[in-house]
Design a protein around this motif. Structure first.
Motif, PDB file in Angstrom:
ATOM      1  N   GLY A 149      27.581  -4.672  43.901  1.00 58.59           N
ATOM      2  CA  GLY A 149      27.722  -3.769  45.037  1.00 58.59           C
ATOM      3  C   GLY A 149      28.956  -4.077  45.863  1.00 58.59           C
ATOM      4  N   VAL A 150      29.145  -3.249  46.876  1.00 58.48           N
ATOM      5  CA  VAL A 150      30.251  -3.452  47.809  1.00 58.48           C
ATOM      6  C   VAL A 150      29.703  -3.340  49.229  1.00 58.48           C
ATOM      7  CG1 VAL A 150      30.894  -1.010  47.686  1.00 58.48           C
ATOM      8  CG2 VAL A 150      32.541  -2.671  48.547  1.00 58.48           C
ATOM      9  N   LYS A 151      30.100  -4.301  50.073  1.00 60.84           N
ATOM     10  CA  LYS A 151      29.719  -4.256  51.480  1.00 60.84           C
ATOM     11  C   LYS A 151      30.670  -3.330  52.232  1.00 60.84           C
ATOM     12  CE  LYS A 151      28.010  -9.011  52.072  1.00 60.84           C
ATOM     13  NZ  LYS A 151      28.247 -10.253  52.853  1.00 60.84           N
ATOM     14  N   LEU A 152      30.100  -2.473  53.044  1.00 64.71           N
ATOM     15  CA  LEU A 152      30.885  -1.568  53.879  1.00 64.71           C
ATOM     16  C   LEU A 152      30.461  -1.744  55.332  1.00 64.71           C
ATOM     17  CD1 LEU A 152      30.621   1.714  51.759  1.00 64.71           C
ATOM     18  CD2 LEU A 152      32.535   0.097  51.786  1.00 64.71           C
ATOM     19  N   LYS A 153      31.441  -1.834  56.234  1.00 67.33           N
ATOM     20  CA  LYS A 153      31.150  -1.933  57.658  1.00 67.33           C
ATOM     21  C   LYS A 153      31.495  -0.603  58.312  1.00 67.33           C
ATOM     22  CE  LYS A 153      32.043  -4.845  61.720  1.00 67.33           C
ATOM     23  NZ  LYS A 153      32.792  -6.031  62.228  1.00 67.33           N
TER      24      LYS A 153
ATOM     25  N   GLN B  78      17.721   8.450  53.944  1.00 64.63           N
ATOM     26  CA  GLN B  78      17.542   9.433  52.867  1.00 64.63           C
ATOM     27  C   GLN B  78      17.964   8.876  51.517  1.00 64.63           C
ATOM     28  OE1 GLN B  78      15.386  11.745  54.356  1.00 64.63           O
ATOM     29  NE2 GLN B  78      16.459  13.195  53.063  1.00 64.63           N
ATOM     30  N   LYS B  79      19.019   8.077  51.496  1.00 65.62           N
ATOM     31  CA  LYS B  79      19.553   7.545  50.249  1.00 65.62           C
ATOM     32  C   LYS B  79      19.068   6.118  49.967  1.00 65.62           C
ATOM     33  CE  LYS B  79      23.685   8.665  48.946  1.00 65.62           C
ATOM     34  NZ  LYS B  79      23.371   9.701  47.955  1.00 65.62           N
ATOM     35  N   SER B  80      18.166   5.609  50.808  1.00 70.60           N
ATOM     36  CA  SER B  80      17.629   4.250  50.652  1.00 70.60           C
ATOM     37  C   SER B  80      18.742   3.212  50.551  1.00 70.60           C
ATOM     38  CB  SER B  80      16.719   4.176  49.417  1.00 70.60           C
ATOM     39  OG  SER B  80      15.616   5.049  49.546  1.00 70.60           O
ATOM     40  N   ILE B  81      19.738   3.341  51.424  1.00 70.95           N
ATOM     41  CA  ILE B  81      20.852   2.396  51.447  1.00 70.95           C
ATOM     42  C   ILE B  81      20.475   1.193  52.305  1.00 70.95           C
ATOM     43  CG2 ILE B  81      23.223   2.055  52.230  1.00 70.95           C
ATOM     44  CD1 ILE B  81      23.747   4.996  51.568  1.00 70.95           C
TER      45      ILE B  81
ATOM     46  N   GLN C  35      22.139   6.855  60.412  1.00 68.74           N
ATOM     47  CA  GLN C  35      20.853   6.247  60.096  1.00 68.74           C
ATOM     48  C   GLN C  35      20.006   7.166  59.223  1.00 68.74           C
ATOM     49  OE1 GLN C  35      19.532   5.397  64.115  1.00 68.74           O
ATOM     50  NE2 GLN C  35      19.987   3.212  63.892  1.00 68.74           N
ATOM     51  N   TYR C  36      20.057   8.449  59.511  1.00 73.46           N
ATOM     52  CA  TYR C  36      19.316   9.422  58.700  1.00 73.46           C
ATOM     53  C   TYR C  36      19.847   9.433  57.274  1.00 73.46           C
ATOM     54  CZ  TYR C  36      17.506  13.886  57.009  1.00 73.46           C
ATOM     55  OH  TYR C  36      16.888  14.865  56.263  1.00 73.46           O
ATOM     56  N   LEU C  37      21.173   9.414  57.119  1.00 71.55           N
ATOM     57  CA  LEU C  37      21.794   9.409  55.794  1.00 71.55           C
ATOM     58  C   LEU C  37      21.367   8.171  55.009  1.00 71.55           C
ATOM     59  CD1 LEU C  37      23.869  10.374  53.656  1.00 71.55           C
ATOM     60  CD2 LEU C  37      25.610   9.109  54.948  1.00 71.55           C
ATOM     61  N   PHE C  38      21.416   7.018  55.643  1.00 75.87           N
ATOM     62  CA  PHE C  38      21.057   5.779  54.954  1.00 75.87           C
ATOM     63  C   PHE C  38      19.580   5.771  54.561  1.00 75.87           C
ATOM     64  CE2 PHE C  38      24.617   3.329  57.373  1.00 75.87           C
ATOM     65  CZ  PHE C  38      25.558   3.989  56.612  1.00 75.87           C
TER      66      PHE C  38
ATOM     67  N   VAL D 252      26.204  -0.997  48.895  1.00 78.20           N
ATOM     68  CA  VAL D 252      25.911   0.086  47.957  1.00 78.20           C
ATOM     69  C   VAL D 252      26.439  -0.299  46.575  1.00 78.20           C
ATOM     70  CG1 VAL D 252      25.982   1.881  49.725  1.00 78.20           C
ATOM     71  CG2 VAL D 252      28.068   1.297  48.485  1.00 78.20           C
ATOM     72  N   PRO D 253      25.843   0.222  45.517  1.00 76.26           N
ATOM     73  CA  PRO D 253      26.375  -0.035  44.178  1.00 76.26           C
ATOM     74  C   PRO D 253      27.824   0.433  44.094  1.00 76.26           C
ATOM     75  CG  PRO D 253      24.183   0.924  44.031  1.00 76.26           C
ATOM     76  CD  PRO D 253      24.597   1.018  45.473  1.00 76.26           C
ATOM     77  N   VAL D 254      28.663  -0.312  43.371  1.00 75.96           N
ATOM     78  CA  VAL D 254      30.086   0.019  43.319  1.00 75.96           C
ATOM     79  C   VAL D 254      30.332   1.436  42.823  1.00 75.96           C
ATOM     80  CG1 VAL D 254      30.991  -2.320  43.124  1.00 75.96           C
ATOM     81  CG2 VAL D 254      30.218  -1.139  41.063  1.00 75.96           C
ATOM     82  N   GLU D 255      29.484   1.895  41.897  1.00 76.90           N
ATOM     83  CA  GLU D 255      29.717   3.236  41.354  1.00 76.90           C
ATOM     84  C   GLU D 255      29.346   4.344  42.342  1.00 76.90           C
ATOM     85  OE1 GLU D 255      25.790   1.828  39.383  1.00 76.90           O
ATOM     86  OE2 GLU D 255      27.710   0.979  40.023  1.00 76.90           O
ATOM     87  N   GLU D 256      28.640   3.994  43.425  1.00 74.82           N
ATOM     88  CA  GLU D 256      28.260   4.996  44.428  1.00 74.82           C
ATOM     89  C   GLU D 256      29.146   4.929  45.668  1.00 74.82           C
ATOM     90  OE1 GLU D 256      24.109   4.797  45.360  1.00 74.82           O
ATOM     91  OE2 GLU D 256      23.490   4.622  43.255  1.00 74.82           O
ATOM     92  N   GLU D 257      30.096   4.000  45.678  1.00 76.91           N
ATOM     93  CA  GLU D 257      30.901   3.783  46.883  1.00 76.91           C
ATOM     94  C   GLU D 257      31.617   5.049  47.337  1.00 76.91           C
ATOM     95  OE1 GLU D 257      34.695   1.077  48.447  1.00 76.91           O
ATOM     96  OE2 GLU D 257      33.965   0.861  46.389  1.00 76.91           O
ATOM     97  N   LYS D 258      32.311   5.709  46.440  1.00 74.32           N
ATOM     98  CA  LYS D 258      33.101   6.889  46.825  1.00 74.32           C
ATOM     99  C   LYS D 258      32.221   8.003  47.394  1.00 74.32           C
ATOM    100  CE  LYS D 258      37.014   6.168  43.704  1.00 74.32           C
ATOM    101  NZ  LYS D 258      37.813   6.729  42.569  1.00 74.32           N
ATOM    102  N   SER D 259      31.095   8.252  46.740  1.00 77.22           N
ATOM    103  CA  SER D 259      30.229   9.349  47.197  1.00 77.22           C
ATOM    104  C   SER D 259      29.590   9.019  48.546  1.00 77.22           C
ATOM    105  CB  SER D 259      29.140   9.643  46.157  1.00 77.22           C
ATOM    106  OG  SER D 259      28.287   8.532  45.965  1.00 77.22           O
ATOM    107  N   VAL D 260      29.201   7.745  48.743  1.00 80.81           N
ATOM    108  CA  VAL D 260      28.598   7.360  50.023  1.00 80.81           C
ATOM    109  C   VAL D 260      29.629   7.459  51.145  1.00 80.81           C
ATOM    110  CG1 VAL D 260      27.644   5.424  51.332  1.00 80.81           C
ATOM    111  CG2 VAL D 260      26.802   5.906  49.029  1.00 80.81           C
TER     112      VAL D 260
END
Length: 217
Positions: A134-138, A155-158, A150-153, A175-183
């Motif tokens: 995964g990748v940490k995002l701040k 909904q997507k169980s982030i 908060q609602y987005l997270f 988030v998983p690295v492959e989902e980084e761009k979409s998130v």
């Protein structure tokens, strides 16, 4: 390989087959040296046992698979242990099955069955997790955008690793690295591009019970 199954806490289990005792022990390992050390420890602990058969699979640039029948007829012990690990798609895992001979010959089929069952018992008594790269995002946002994020997270169980409330709110997620761009895109859209997004680092993570655990590899 961005996902793999492994052991978080190793366990053990026993099988009795025609008075022979089979003890299956599961270990989390990352190197062959570590695997050999555990095998040696098992040999010392059960010094009076007839056989200490094992198999392990290590993840790296290349997958390493090793197994040993330790004096049992070829193909009756190490390979069945390895087959259980491969069937469960486990990596960085060692299983040692110790046998105390009960005086009755089991035959090829009986040995395969006993070593398979002992391995399965050990795995069933272990805590198995799926590690994900995964990748940490701040994420920085004002209080107006907080609810939307908060609602987005939710909904997507982030997973949320940390939240700091100041003049702005800073939320650290993974988030998983492959989902980084979409998130990232969804965060931008949900806050009308008013949030800040900092990419901190990549690391492995897994869900352990209700907690998110972070790992170096």
């Amino acid at each position: 390989m961005n996902h793999y199954n492994t052991v978080y806490i190793g366990g053990s289990g026993e099988v009795i087959e025609k008075k022979s005792r089979f003890i299956g022990e599961v270990f989390s390992v990352e190197t062959e040296e570590e695997a050999i050390q555990y095998i040696d420890e098992v040999r010392k602990r059960y010094w009076d046992a007839r056989h200490h058969c094992f198999a392990y699979i290590l993840k790296g640039d290349q997958i390493i698979e090793r197994f040993s029948d330790d004096g049992e007829p070829s193909g009756t012990a190490g390979k069945p242990i390895l087959d259980v690990l491969k069937g469960d798609e486990l990596k960085n895992v060692l299983v040692v099955v110790t046998r105390y001979f009960g005086g009755t010959l089991l035959g090829t089929g009986g040995l395969v069955r006993a070593y398979t069952l002992a391995t399965r018992e050990g795995v069933n008594h272990s805590t198995i997790i799926t590690k994900t790269l995964g990748v940490k995002l701040k994420i920085g946002t004002d209080y107006t955008g907080l609810g939307k994020i908060q609602y987005l997270f939710a909904q997507k169980s982030i997973p949320i690793l940390d939240t700091v409330y100041a003049e702005e709110v800073f939320i650290t997620i993974i988030v998983p690295v492959e989902e980084e761009k979409s998130v990232v895109q969804e965060i931008v859209e949900s806050t009308n591009a008013k949030s800040t997004i900092e990419r901190i680092e990549e690391c492995w993570f897994a869900s352990v019970g209700k907690e998110i655990k972070l790992f170096e590899k």
